[in-house]
Enzyme design. Structure first.
Site: not given
Length: 456
Positions: A299, A161, A278, A168, A204, A296, A342
């Site tokens: 969506v 990451k 998250e 993502g 992980k 922020r 969406r």
């Protein structure tokens, strides 16, 4: 305390329209910004006034801080709302706004900076007592000596990451040590080009995972409240497509622990405004782990608004102005169930390729239990320069089953003509037995790909 009388909305599309509506409900004037390609866009027409800030490409318009600040100054705006995406988590814009004596409708820059560095955010979460997945230190291109050693310590599979990343972008799974270094170097290149920071870290990987997040509002003075959780596990290439609240996998005990962890993190940061903590939820063990905090509005914030009745954008504005929000945890209730879909201008039957063009007809049957957030209407042009999100369809019901059935009816009766969209793909998701049962892992689309891409 700063009185806010005029807000410049540093964004476009549906979120700019959404912010303009909350401004109007609060008696606050709004200023839209637009590229030359967007001069006739819906968000421009909904605002009280507008300024063109550059050519079509985002780097010359919506990402041009100098032009945005010039627009704010010319129109007499005393506050800036960044929405999501573009510069929503930019400390440069936040500093420019406050340095000009205007109000930044968002958290302090130290919160944006701390949570924007995903590796640093992990350490902050650990210190706050929030469960964190096993992970590594940061790796740069000239410092990969113990890369394989760290991967062995964590245990394969791992995710690579970007430390400064989000959405993502560049995230990749690695199952084989022999492939690790090549994947890391590839991710570093993507991280450098997208975020200006090549550093990556290892984390992980949870094979049977759900993506669950908690909406928080930092009230200042070390106080924060939560607005319950959302599940966002239906994703394509780590991009969310369908969200719902509450999560079908979270019981009262897990909800209590998860929301407590999210509020604790916000309070230890003396967080101001809207944020989302998250988590990855292990579907086999029921344990959850910190992923990141987005500083922020998200969506998918409307699903939370539909079950709580709270206007998250209005709360952002009040908190930024230093006004008492009137919120207390005891006064926030969750009622019913909500799902968000969406709608993208992309062809799911052709590798989800974007489909720019003119929308001849955009009809989604809204009503008492159906909300449509969009930046487009009949005759609008979808440009190739920006994210292809056309609209968000948010549906509410008394429970999950009623919400799913109502959503299926709404989507089946929607008409979008002139361009191809992912509408049939969304309908196919709702029709699956797995979705009906609430078996919504992050691998859902890969697991049921042939069924979802069925054109019959």
């Amino acid at each position: 305390m700063a009185d806010i009388s005029k807000v410049l909305i540093a964004n476009r599309g549906e979120i700019a329209c959404r912010i303009a509506r909350s401004c109007r409900s609060l008696g606050i004037a709004s200023v839209a910004v637009c590229s030359e390609a967007d001069e006739d866009a819906l968000h421009v027409r909904l605002a009280d006034e507008h300024r063109v800030v550059g050519p079509a490409r985002a780097q010359h318009s919506y990402l041009n801080i100098e032009r945005l600040m010039q627009a704010a100054s010319e129109t007499g705006a005393d506050a800036v709302h960044p929405g999501y995406g573009f510069l929503a988590e930019s400390t440069r814009l936040a500093d420019a706004v406050t340095g000009a004596g205007m109000t930044w409708i968002g958290p302090r820059t130290d919160s944006i900076r701390d949570m924007g560095d995903k590796a640093r955010a992990r350490h902050i979460a650990e210190r706050a007592g929030v469960p964190v997945l096993p992970g590594s230190r940061r790796f740069t291109s000239d410092d990969l000596d113990d890369l394989e050693t760290e991967a062995r310590r964590i245990g394969l599979p791992v995710l690579v990451k970007a430390s400064a990343g989000g959405g993502g972008i560049g995230m990749q799974r690695v199952d084989d040590l022999a492939a690790l270094r090549k994947v890391v170097q590839s991710t570093q290149g993507l991280a450098k080009s997208n975020f200006g920071d090549e550093a990556v870290f290892l984390e992980k990987f949870v094979p049977r995972a759900r993506h669950v997040e908690v909406q928080v509002l930092g009230l200042g003075g070390g106080r924060a409240v939560h607005l319950f959780e959302r599940e966002c596990s239906i994703q394509r290439r780590y991009q969310k497509i369908i969200e719902e609240a509450p999560s079908p996998a979270v019981d009262a005990a897990v909800r209590e622990r998860m929301t407590h962890a999210a509020v604790s993190l916000a309070e230890t940061q003396d967080y101001h405004g809207a944020g989302t903590v998250e988590f990855v939820l292990d579907d086999e063990t029921g344990e959850f782990y910190f992923l990141e905090m987005n500083t922020r509005v998200q969506v998918e914030h409307p699903v939370t608004e539909m079950i709580t009745g709270e206007d998250i954008v209005a709360h952002q504005i009040r908190i930024a102005a230093g006004k008492e929000s009137g919120l207390s945890q005891a006064g926030i209730e969750s009622r019913g169930h909500a799902m968000e879909f969406r709608l993208y201008a992309e062809d799911p039957f052709n590798n989800f390729l974007p489909q720019p063009g003119v929308i001849e007809t955009l009809h989604v049957p809204a009503g008492e239990h159906v909300r449509v957030d969009t930046g487009y209407d009949d005759g609008s042009r979808v440009h190739p320069y920006y994210d292809p999100l056309i609209a968000k369809v948010i549906v509410r019901g008394a429970d999950r089953d009623e919400t799913r059935e109502r959503a299926l009816e709404v989507l089946r009766n929607s008409r979008i003509e002139g361009i191809r969209t992912n509408l049939p793909f969304l309908v196919n998701v709702l029709r699956t037995d797995a979705f009906r049962r609430g078996e919504t892992l992050t691998s859902f689309i890969a697991d049921y790909e042939s069924e979802l891409l069925n054109t019959e």
